[in-house]
Scaffold this motif. Structure first.
Motif, PDB file in Angstrom:
ATOM      1  N   ASN A   1      -2.445 -17.688 -21.096  1.00  0.00           N
ATOM      2  CA  ASN A   1      -1.204 -17.525 -20.345  1.00  0.00           C
ATOM      3  C   ASN A   1      -0.001 -17.359 -21.266  1.00  0.00           C
ATOM      4  O   ASN A   1       0.039 -17.888 -22.373  1.00  0.00           O
ATOM      5  N   ALA A   2       0.960 -16.602 -20.738  1.00  0.00           N
ATOM      6  CA  ALA A   2       2.153 -16.284 -21.515  1.00  0.00           C
ATOM      7  C   ALA A   2       3.370 -17.051 -20.995  1.00  0.00           C
ATOM      8  O   ALA A   2       3.374 -17.599 -19.901  1.00  0.00           O
ATOM      9  N   GLU A   3       4.416 -17.056 -21.789  1.00  0.00           N
ATOM     10  CA  GLU A   3       5.635 -17.791 -21.443  1.00  0.00           C
ATOM     11  C   GLU A   3       6.261 -17.274 -20.158  1.00  0.00           C
ATOM     12  O   GLU A   3       6.802 -18.034 -19.358  1.00  0.00           O
ATOM     13  N   GLY A   4       6.181 -15.964 -19.962  1.00  0.00           N
ATOM     14  CA  GLY A   4       6.860 -15.386 -18.818  1.00  0.00           C
ATOM     15  C   GLY A   4       6.082 -15.443 -17.520  1.00  0.00           C
ATOM     16  O   GLY A   4       6.433 -14.744 -16.569  1.00  0.00           O
ATOM     17  N   ALA A   5       5.038 -16.237 -17.428  1.00  0.00           N
ATOM     18  CA  ALA A   5       4.146 -16.237 -16.264  1.00  0.00           C
ATOM     19  C   ALA A   5       4.733 -17.038 -15.114  1.00  0.00           C
ATOM     20  O   ALA A   5       4.171 -18.032 -14.665  1.00  0.00           O
ATOM     21  N   THR A   6       5.909 -16.612 -14.638  1.00  0.00           N
ATOM     22  CA  THR A   6       6.514 -17.277 -13.490  1.00  0.00           C
ATOM     23  C   THR A   6       6.319 -16.465 -12.207  1.00  0.00           C
ATOM     24  O   THR A   6       6.957 -16.719 -11.194  1.00  0.00           O
ATOM     25  N   ALA A   7       5.420 -15.481 -12.268  1.00  0.00           N
ATOM     26  CA  ALA A   7       4.933 -14.764 -11.089  1.00  0.00           C
ATOM     27  C   ALA A   7       3.408 -14.878 -11.092  1.00  0.00           C
ATOM     28  O   ALA A   7       2.781 -15.091 -12.146  1.00  0.00           O
ATOM     29  N   ALA A   8       2.791 -14.766  -9.929  1.00  0.00           N
ATOM     30  CA  ALA A   8       1.336 -14.860  -9.843  1.00  0.00           C
ATOM     31  C   ALA A   8       0.678 -13.772 -10.685  1.00  0.00           C
ATOM     32  O   ALA A   8       1.154 -12.626 -10.740  1.00  0.00           O
ATOM     33  N   ASN A   9      -0.401 -14.134 -11.352  1.00  0.00           N
ATOM     34  CA  ASN A   9      -1.158 -13.202 -12.182  1.00  0.00           C
ATOM     35  C   ASN A   9      -2.496 -12.924 -11.495  1.00  0.00           C
ATOM     36  O   ASN A   9      -3.367 -13.793 -11.434  1.00  0.00           O
ATOM     37  N   ASN A  10      -2.663 -11.724 -10.950  1.00  0.00           N
ATOM     38  CA  ASN A  10      -3.898 -11.341 -10.268  1.00  0.00           C
ATOM     39  C   ASN A  10      -4.887 -10.784 -11.284  1.00  0.00           C
ATOM     40  O   ASN A  10      -4.637  -9.732 -11.882  1.00  0.00           O
ATOM     41  N   VAL A  11      -6.000 -11.463 -11.458  1.00  0.00           N
ATOM     42  CA  VAL A  11      -7.018 -11.060 -12.431  1.00  0.00           C
ATOM     43  C   VAL A  11      -8.202 -10.487 -11.648  1.00  0.00           C
ATOM     44  O   VAL A  11      -8.935 -11.222 -10.978  1.00  0.00           O
ATOM     45  N   SER A  12      -8.389  -9.172 -11.730  1.00  0.00           N
ATOM     46  CA  SER A  12      -9.358  -8.482 -10.880  1.00  0.00           C
ATOM     47  C   SER A  12     -10.488  -7.864 -11.689  1.00  0.00           C
ATOM     48  O   SER A  12     -10.271  -7.299 -12.772  1.00  0.00           O
ATOM     49  N   LEU A  13     -11.693  -7.940 -11.144  1.00  0.00           N
ATOM     50  CA  LEU A  13     -12.843  -7.187 -11.639  1.00  0.00           C
ATOM     51  C   LEU A  13     -13.160  -6.151 -10.559  1.00  0.00           C
ATOM     52  O   LEU A  13     -13.437  -6.513  -9.418  1.00  0.00           O
ATOM     53  N   THR A  14     -13.116  -4.866 -10.931  1.00  0.00           N
ATOM     54  CA  THR A  14     -13.294  -3.780  -9.971  1.00  0.00           C
ATOM     55  C   THR A  14     -14.480  -2.913 -10.376  1.00  0.00           C
ATOM     56  O   THR A  14     -14.531  -2.385 -11.502  1.00  0.00           O
ATOM     57  N   LEU A  15     -15.446  -2.766  -9.467  1.00  0.00           N
ATOM     58  CA  LEU A  15     -16.626  -1.942  -9.714  1.00  0.00           C
ATOM     59  C   LEU A  15     -16.276  -0.466  -9.591  1.00  0.00           C
ATOM     60  O   LEU A  15     -15.460  -0.071  -8.762  1.00  0.00           O
ATOM     61  N   SER A  16     -16.913   0.362 -10.411  1.00  0.00           N
ATOM     62  CA  SER A  16     -16.650   1.797 -10.410  1.00  0.00           C
ATOM     63  C   SER A  16     -17.752   2.550  -9.673  1.00  0.00           C
ATOM     64  O   SER A  16     -18.944   2.217  -9.796  1.00  0.00           O
ATOM     65  N   THR A  17     -17.358   3.587  -8.940  1.00  0.00           N
ATOM     66  CA  THR A  17     -18.341   4.425  -8.253  1.00  0.00           C
ATOM     67  C   THR A  17     -19.089   5.337  -9.215  1.00  0.00           C
ATOM     68  O   THR A  17     -19.938   6.131  -8.786  1.00  0.00           O
TER      69      THR A  17
END
Length: 286
Positions: A234-250
């Motif tokens: 995490n970074a200092e500026g993380a005062t907004a939600a951080n969405n961490v996504s895994l996305t499958l490719s077609t």
């Protein structure tokens, strides 16, 4: 009468066990699936099986594996057929000399379909539960002050979060498959590292990129799954939600190049580092 006899012959021709229906049917198999084909056995007679691209039985098809080419019952694995193309299963029965030595020929039209699908879900660390709702969100660890240099220079440690994902494939029978996916967080200041394994115990064994670039994992057995671990520094500026996504490719395929269904049923899983308060620096009246 002839029509009735023909229908009875077709029913006798295909012996499909109940458990094959999860892989399609004998006349509409899923790619990679295995099905049983049979005719009524006549003692002393011989049987010759083949799969062809034409109804006449002239051109052999190389898209299927036969457990045997003889006997009144065999299994066929539809390894690499072209989806939507019709192939033909043939059997030639030759009577024994005692029964006259004549032959008969039956054929069945088979049109395979591509049911290759994938899914990704968020899991907890030991894979004992799939995460949903509020369990997909976590606060960052408490901020620690790790250094001080006068007059007001402080070093803060914003901690790490760890997220786990599980990738599965269905509809490929015994075929192996290739997983293509990306990993990306919405906080551009955080640092992301990712690893994977084919079990929770081996999840640290292989490195991935986690910057939105596609990862490719080749030749995964049909019975295997992929576990992914993502570390968020995490970074200092993380005062907004951080969405961490895994996305499958077609662009994911099975071992024979058949593409995964588009759209994928469950193509993305997102876990969230919740926002910290946007706390200001400490003011003073001096």
């Amino acid at each position: 009468m002839k029509k009735l006899l023909y229908l009875l012959t077709l029913i006798a021709f295909m012996g499909i066990s109940a458990n094959t229906f999860a892989q399609g049917t004998g006349v509409a198999p899923h790619i990679g699936s295995k099905h049983t084909y049979s005719v009524t056995e006549h003692t002393g007679n011989t049987y010759a099986w083949s799969v062809t691209t034409d109804a006449a039985g002239i051109t052999a098809a190389t898209v299927a594996t036969l457990s045997s080419t003889t006997g009144h019952e065999i299994e066929i694995t539809w390894v690499s057929p072209t989806p939507g193309t019709t192939y033909f299963v043939h059997v030639v029965e030759t009577a024994s000399a005692a029964n006259g030595g004549c032959t008969n020929h039956k054929v069945l039209a088979v049109t395979p379909s591509n049911e290759f699908d994938m899914a990704v879900v968020a899991i907890n660390e030991d894979d004992s539960a799939v995460l949903t709702g509020a369990d997909l969100e976590a606060c960052a660890p408490d901020v620690k002050v790790t250094g001080f240099t006068a007059p007001q220079n402080f070093t803060y440690d914003y901690g790490d979060n760890y997220f786990y994902y599980k990738i599965t494939a269905t509809g490929i029978g015994s075929n192996s498959w290739n997983a293509v996916f990306d990993i990306k967080g919405s906080d551009g200041d955080a640092v992301y590292t990712a690893t994977y394994g084919k079990s929770i115990a081996t999840i640290e064994d292989n490195n991935l990129v986690a910057d939105g670039t596609l990862n490719t994992i080749n030749t995964i057995a049909s019975t295997e799954v992929i576990y992914v671990k993502v570390k968020v520094d995490n970074a200092e500026g993380a005062t907004a939600a951080n969405n961490v996504s895994l996305t499958l490719s077609t662009t994911s395929t099975d071992v024979n190049g058949n593409a995964v269904k588009d759209p994928i049923t469950t193509p993305v899983s997102t876990q969230i580092v919740k926002a910290r308060p946007a706390t200001s620096g400490i003011g003073t009246d001096l």
